[in-house]
Scaffold this active site. Structure first.
Site, PDB file in Angstrom:
ATOM      1  N   SER A   1     -31.151  23.857 -32.962  1.00 57.96           N
ATOM      2  CA  SER A   1     -31.952  23.982 -34.347  1.00 57.96           C
ATOM      3  C   SER A   1     -33.180  22.805 -34.107  1.00 57.96           C
ATOM      4  O   SER A   1     -33.279  22.333 -35.253  1.00 57.96           O
ATOM      5  CB  SER A   1     -30.942  23.746 -35.574  1.00 57.96           C
ATOM      6  OG  SER A   1     -30.259  25.063 -35.597  1.00 57.96           O
TER       7      SER A   1
ATOM      8  N   GLY B   1     -34.515  27.174 -29.176  1.00 59.07           N
ATOM      9  CA  GLY B   1     -34.209  28.774 -29.312  1.00 59.07           C
ATOM     10  C   GLY B   1     -35.187  29.355 -30.315  1.00 59.07           C
ATOM     11  O   GLY B   1     -36.222  29.688 -30.060  1.00 59.07           O
ATOM     12  N   GLY B   2     -34.443  29.565 -31.339  1.00 59.28           N
ATOM     13  CA  GLY B   2     -35.200  30.348 -32.366  1.00 59.28           C
ATOM     14  C   GLY B   2     -36.706  30.006 -32.652  1.00 59.28           C
ATOM     15  O   GLY B   2     -37.416  30.854 -32.456  1.00 59.28           O
TER      16      GLY B   2
ATOM     17  N   GLY C   1     -28.557  27.501 -33.213  1.00 60.94           N
ATOM     18  CA  GLY C   1     -28.820  28.574 -34.140  1.00 60.94           C
ATOM     19  C   GLY C   1     -28.347  28.221 -35.360  1.00 60.94           C
ATOM     20  O   GLY C   1     -28.245  29.383 -36.387  1.00 60.94           O
TER      21      GLY C   1
ATOM     22  N   HIS D   1     -25.175  27.497 -20.321  1.00 59.22           N
ATOM     23  CA  HIS D   1     -25.730  27.576 -21.722  1.00 59.22           C
ATOM     24  C   HIS D   1     -24.293  27.652 -22.506  1.00 59.22           C
ATOM     25  O   HIS D   1     -23.444  28.548 -22.109  1.00 59.22           O
ATOM     26  CB  HIS D   1     -26.626  28.434 -22.097  1.00 59.22           C
ATOM     27  CG  HIS D   1     -27.091  28.495 -23.327  1.00 59.22           C
ATOM     28  ND1 HIS D   1     -26.370  29.062 -24.413  1.00 59.22           N
ATOM     29  CD2 HIS D   1     -28.176  27.911 -23.917  1.00 59.22           C
ATOM     30  CE1 HIS D   1     -27.005  28.613 -25.702  1.00 59.22           C
ATOM     31  NE2 HIS D   1     -27.989  28.190 -25.248  1.00 59.22           N
TER      32      HIS D   1
ATOM     33  N   ASN E   1     -36.136  28.520 -24.871  1.00 58.96           N
ATOM     34  CA  ASN E   1     -35.148  29.533 -24.245  1.00 58.96           C
ATOM     35  C   ASN E   1     -35.289  30.890 -25.128  1.00 58.96           C
ATOM     36  O   ASN E   1     -34.776  30.847 -26.438  1.00 58.96           O
ATOM     37  CB  ASN E   1     -33.811  29.117 -24.736  1.00 58.96           C
ATOM     38  CG  ASN E   1     -32.506  29.914 -24.272  1.00 58.96           C
ATOM     39  OD1 ASN E   1     -32.728  31.043 -23.792  1.00 58.96           O
ATOM     40  ND2 ASN E   1     -31.388  29.610 -24.461  1.00 58.96           N
ATOM     41  N   TRP E   2     -35.815  31.937 -24.727  1.00 57.93           N
ATOM     42  CA  TRP E   2     -35.907  33.281 -25.701  1.00 57.93           C
ATOM     43  C   TRP E   2     -34.642  33.913 -25.809  1.00 57.93           C
ATOM     44  O   TRP E   2     -34.700  35.035 -26.656  1.00 57.93           O
ATOM     45  CB  TRP E   2     -37.287  34.021 -25.083  1.00 57.93           C
ATOM     46  CG  TRP E   2     -38.490  33.513 -25.272  1.00 57.93           C
ATOM     47  CD1 TRP E   2     -38.926  31.944 -26.169  1.00 57.93           C
ATOM     48  CD2 TRP E   2     -39.799  33.489 -24.759  1.00 57.93           C
ATOM     49  NE1 TRP E   2     -39.924  31.672 -25.865  1.00 57.93           N
ATOM     50  CE2 TRP E   2     -40.826  32.580 -24.877  1.00 57.93           C
ATOM     51  CE3 TRP E   2     -40.225  34.716 -23.646  1.00 57.93           C
ATOM     52  CZ2 TRP E   2     -42.045  32.546 -24.802  1.00 57.93           C
ATOM     53  CZ3 TRP E   2     -41.424  34.444 -23.238  1.00 57.93           C
ATOM     54  CH2 TRP E   2     -42.520  33.602 -23.718  1.00 57.93           C
ATOM     55  N   LYS E   3     -33.732  33.765 -25.213  1.00 55.90           N
ATOM     56  CA  LYS E   3     -32.595  34.444 -25.099  1.00 55.90           C
ATOM     57  C   LYS E   3     -32.645  36.050 -24.937  1.00 55.90           C
ATOM     58  O   LYS E   3     -33.935  36.365 -24.381  1.00 55.90           O
ATOM     59  CB  LYS E   3     -31.774  34.115 -26.416  1.00 55.90           C
ATOM     60  CG  LYS E   3     -31.389  32.598 -26.511  1.00 55.90           C
ATOM     61  CD  LYS E   3     -30.610  32.080 -27.744  1.00 55.90           C
ATOM     62  CE  LYS E   3     -30.374  30.589 -27.644  1.00 55.90           C
ATOM     63  NZ  LYS E   3     -29.608  30.090 -28.764  1.00 55.90           N
TER      64      LYS E   3
ATOM     65  N   GLU F   1     -23.601  29.510 -24.766  1.00 57.52           N
ATOM     66  CA  GLU F   1     -23.475  31.224 -24.949  1.00 57.52           C
ATOM     67  C   GLU F   1     -22.757  31.837 -23.705  1.00 57.52           C
ATOM     68  O   GLU F   1     -22.095  32.759 -23.888  1.00 57.52           O
ATOM     69  CB  GLU F   1     -24.622  31.867 -25.451  1.00 57.52           C
ATOM     70  CG  GLU F   1     -25.119  31.421 -26.807  1.00 57.52           C
ATOM     71  CD  GLU F   1     -26.606  31.300 -27.332  1.00 57.52           C
ATOM     72  OE1 GLU F   1     -27.387  32.026 -26.431  1.00 57.52           O
ATOM     73  OE2 GLU F   1     -26.800  30.780 -28.285  1.00 57.52           O
TER      74      GLU F   1
ATOM     75  N   GLU G   1     -26.708  19.880 -26.075  1.00 57.90           N
ATOM     76  CA  GLU G   1     -26.622  20.855 -26.941  1.00 57.90           C
ATOM     77  C   GLU G   1     -25.480  21.170 -27.855  1.00 57.90           C
ATOM     78  O   GLU G   1     -24.535  21.916 -27.214  1.00 57.90           O
ATOM     79  CB  GLU G   1     -27.002  22.316 -26.545  1.00 57.90           C
ATOM     80  CG  GLU G   1     -28.527  22.327 -25.852  1.00 57.90           C
ATOM     81  CD  GLU G   1     -29.072  23.739 -25.865  1.00 57.90           C
ATOM     82  OE1 GLU G   1     -30.080  24.288 -26.628  1.00 57.90           O
ATOM     83  OE2 GLU G   1     -28.268  24.704 -25.217  1.00 57.90           O
TER      84      GLU G   1
HETATM   85  P1  PGA Z   1     -31.522  26.938 -31.358  1.00 58.68           P
HETATM   86  O1  PGA Z   1     -31.044  27.420 -29.849  1.00 58.68           O
HETATM   87  O2  PGA Z   1     -32.836  26.103 -31.221  1.00 58.68           O
HETATM   88  O3  PGA Z   1     -32.127  28.398 -32.142  1.00 58.68           O
HETATM   89  O4  PGA Z   1     -30.604  26.178 -32.125  1.00 58.68           O
HETATM   90  C1  PGA Z   1     -31.182  26.473 -29.016  1.00 58.68           C
HETATM   91  C2  PGA Z   1     -30.498  26.761 -27.752  1.00 58.68           C
HETATM   92  O5  PGA Z   1     -29.666  27.467 -27.761  1.00 58.68           O
HETATM   93  O6  PGA Z   1     -31.009  26.380 -26.527  1.00 58.68           O
END
Ligand code: PGA
Length: 264
Positions: free
Chosen positions: A220, A241-242, A181, A102, A13-15, A104, A175
């Protein structure tokens, strides 16, 4: 509750990250990842770029074994909804998947279970597989309310009359919000317990559904902790994500999944 043919996934997930240039570099780096022909039905590597990078992604990943999807989708089909992207539009750039709910989106854009259910319906109608994200906050976790919160995010959506007929095309990403993150990963045992709990929710609907539904972990995930996560019997992959923005690390995570036995 291992199922002989459950699919495995690494999803990136590149956000809201990247430019034409950096996305080009990242795609160039990862497009060489190879899934053996006989494993392509069972193992999937999927990236979720920002909408404006989807057409480029589709072009650069054509004829590779990597897949792509949208980070969000409109609950509406088409028309006067300025700024929205429909499921049909995602399909038009060959998205096979879409992230829905998600944390967010729930947290910053007030997405409720009923909006999420409508987005799932819009996606499956267009032939796109929704990845429904659920997870507890830090307070929920500390108050030992994880299962209660996950149930409250899943149950009303699964029972929604528009979603219920399409449950077999759904997948779930667990998640924990406090792990996203933050560099804090849920312990593999905590993640396993919640994945098993989610599978039990599906088992109340149908045993075969529970056996086949992919449930992946996010929060993470890194190349360092991925092996422990994959070792858990109810975890079918990860949403990253990251670390998915770092080409080499994402590749290492994909290789950890590719090294997993095909069945089991
Ligand atoms: P993260 O993000 O790996 O940076 O914790 C995961 C996500 O939000 O899907």
């Amino acid at each position: 509750m291992n199922h002989p043919k459950r699919e495995k996934f690494v999803m990136g997930n590149w956000k809201m990250n990247g430019s034409q240039e950096t996305i080009h570099a990242l795609l160039t780096h990862i497009k060489s990842i190879l899934i053996p022909n006989n494993e392509r039905q069972q193992k999937h590597i999927v990236v979720f770029p920002a909408f404006v990078h989807l057409a480029k992604t589709a072009w650069m990943l054509r004829q590779t074994c990597l897949e792509w999807g949208g980070q969000n989708v409109s609950a509406y089909e088409r028309g006067a909804y300025t700024g929205e992207i429909s499921a049909e539009m995602l399909k038009d750039v060959d998205c096979r998947y879409v992230l829905v709910g998600h944390s967010e989106r729930r947290q910053y854009f007030n997405e409720t279970n009923s909006i999420i259910a409508r987005k799932i319906f819009a996606s499956v109608k267009a032939g796109i597989r929704p990845v429904l994200c659920v997870g507890e906050t830090r307070e929920d976790y500390e108050a030992k309310k994880t299962k209660e919160k996950v149930w409250a995010q899943l149950d009303p959506v699964l029972k929604c009359e528009n979603v219920y007929p399409f449950l077999s095309s759904l997948m779930i990403a667990y998640e924990p919000v406090w792990a996203i993150g933050s560099g804090l990963t849920a312990s593999p045992q905590h993640a396993q317990d919640v994945h098993k709990f989610i599978r039990e929710i599906f088992a109340d609907i149908s045993d075969s559904l529970a056996g086949q539904i992919p449930i992946i972990y996010g929060g993470s995930v890194t190349a360092k902790n991925i092996a422990q996560i994959f070792a858990m019997p109810d975890i079918d992959g990860c949403l990253v994500g990251g670390a998915s923005l770092r080409g080499e690390e994402f590749q290492a995570i994909c290789h950890a999944m590719l090294a997993e036995p095909l069945y089991g």
